[in-house]
Design an enzyme around this catalytic site. Sequence first.
Site, PDB file in Angstrom:
ATOM      1  N   GLU A  14       0.851  -1.189   0.000  1.00  0.00           N
ATOM      2  CA  GLU A  14       0.000   0.000   0.000  1.00  0.00           C
ATOM      3  C   GLU A  14       0.880   1.230   0.000  1.00  0.00           C
ATOM      4  OE1 GLU A  14      -3.613   0.712   2.656  1.00  0.00           O
ATOM      5  OE2 GLU A  14      -2.208   2.231   3.420  1.00  0.00           O
TER       6      GLU A  14
ATOM      7  N   THR B 168      -4.076   4.745  -1.444  1.00  0.00           N
ATOM      8  CA  THR B 168      -5.096   5.259  -0.539  1.00  0.00           C
ATOM      9  C   THR B 168      -5.802   6.485  -1.109  1.00  0.00           C
ATOM     10  OG1 THR B 168      -3.570   6.691   0.676  1.00  0.00           O
ATOM     11  CG2 THR B 168      -3.781   4.420   1.440  1.00  0.00           C
TER      12      THR B 168
ATOM     13  N   ALA C  45     -10.900  10.231   3.015  1.00  0.00           N
ATOM     14  CA  ALA C  45     -12.280   9.868   3.354  1.00  0.00           C
ATOM     15  C   ALA C  45     -13.296  10.783   2.684  1.00  0.00           C
ATOM     16  CB  ALA C  45     -12.468   9.888   4.872  1.00  0.00           C
TER      17      ALA C  45
ATOM     18  N   GLY D 217     -14.828   4.578   4.820  1.00  0.00           N
ATOM     19  CA  GLY D 217     -13.913   5.652   5.169  1.00  0.00           C
ATOM     20  C   GLY D 217     -14.241   6.253   6.521  1.00  0.00           C
TER      21      GLY D 217
ATOM     22  N   LYS E  79     -20.748  -7.387   2.570  1.00  0.00           N
ATOM     23  CA  LYS E  79     -19.805  -6.930   1.536  1.00  0.00           C
ATOM     24  C   LYS E  79     -19.518  -8.054   0.545  1.00  0.00           C
ATOM     25  CE  LYS E  79     -17.109  -3.940   4.641  1.00  0.00           C
ATOM     26  NZ  LYS E  79     -15.727  -3.622   5.083  1.00  0.00           N
TER      27      LYS E  79
END
Length: 285
Positions: A16, A47, A50, A107, A166
């Site tokens: 990430e 990333t 939010a 988020g 999900k």
Amino acid sequence: MIKDLFAEKKQLLSFEVFPPKKEDEFANAFAVLDSLAGLQPDFISVTYGAGGSKSKKTVEIASYIQNQLHIMALAHMTCVGSKKEDIDAVTAQLKEVHVNHVLALRGDRPSYMSDEQFDSRHFSHAADLITYLKGETDLHIAGACYPEKHYEAADLESDLLHLKEKCDAGAEFLITQLFFDNEAFYKFLEKSRNAGITLPVCAGIMPITSAKQLGTTVSLSGSAVPKQLADIIATYGDDPADMRKAGIDYAIRQILDLKAHHADGIHIYTMNKPKVAQEIVSAIQ
């Protein structure tokens, strides 16, 4: 497609990264990606703020990963502060640069969001975003999961019910929040399988290279700190070089144990530090 790699390979390796905050920092961000690409990850995730504030930067970084480095990019997409048209705009940008994988997240609530705005948000949960994306786009979607439960969940059992939503909505694989206790991860896996969740799960690992980093990380993630890691901080926290070495060693031991237990994948939160990632990958291979 990333989902196909789980069937082709025993264990995936992924990283990430986060987009730079300032335009003049992009050159360094691309240099970080070039270094990480040399470690031959299966995919790299990027990333996203939010409130959607970094969406264009996320798309730009994901495009570089996908089109220049020829590594599959997984663009984070959060919905807590987004309306349908905001999501549509980002998905159009991703399509334009041929990025077709997203990590769908609710988020964290932005500091500027009032209670009224939060309670009336268009997408209440990540499952709602996944349902929308599956109906409106051709994107391949990953979901997040929390070995020690999401901090807002009453307990792990109720959190697993949301995770199942999900999966049923169309997620193809899962990536965990960072954790420091492998036993918590193994217990989570067992409970999730018992709950009917069968998707591949990438274990999220963040190497702690400074005492300050641990405090920030725990406050944001809610992850428990095992005694072994706490002892490392107590012993080496005032010596940056020794703390860095001990923190990387802890992450290496975590990953080797996860590999021995046949984890589907290892997802390293690099904090844009390619040298740390290089040391870890060299040791785990």
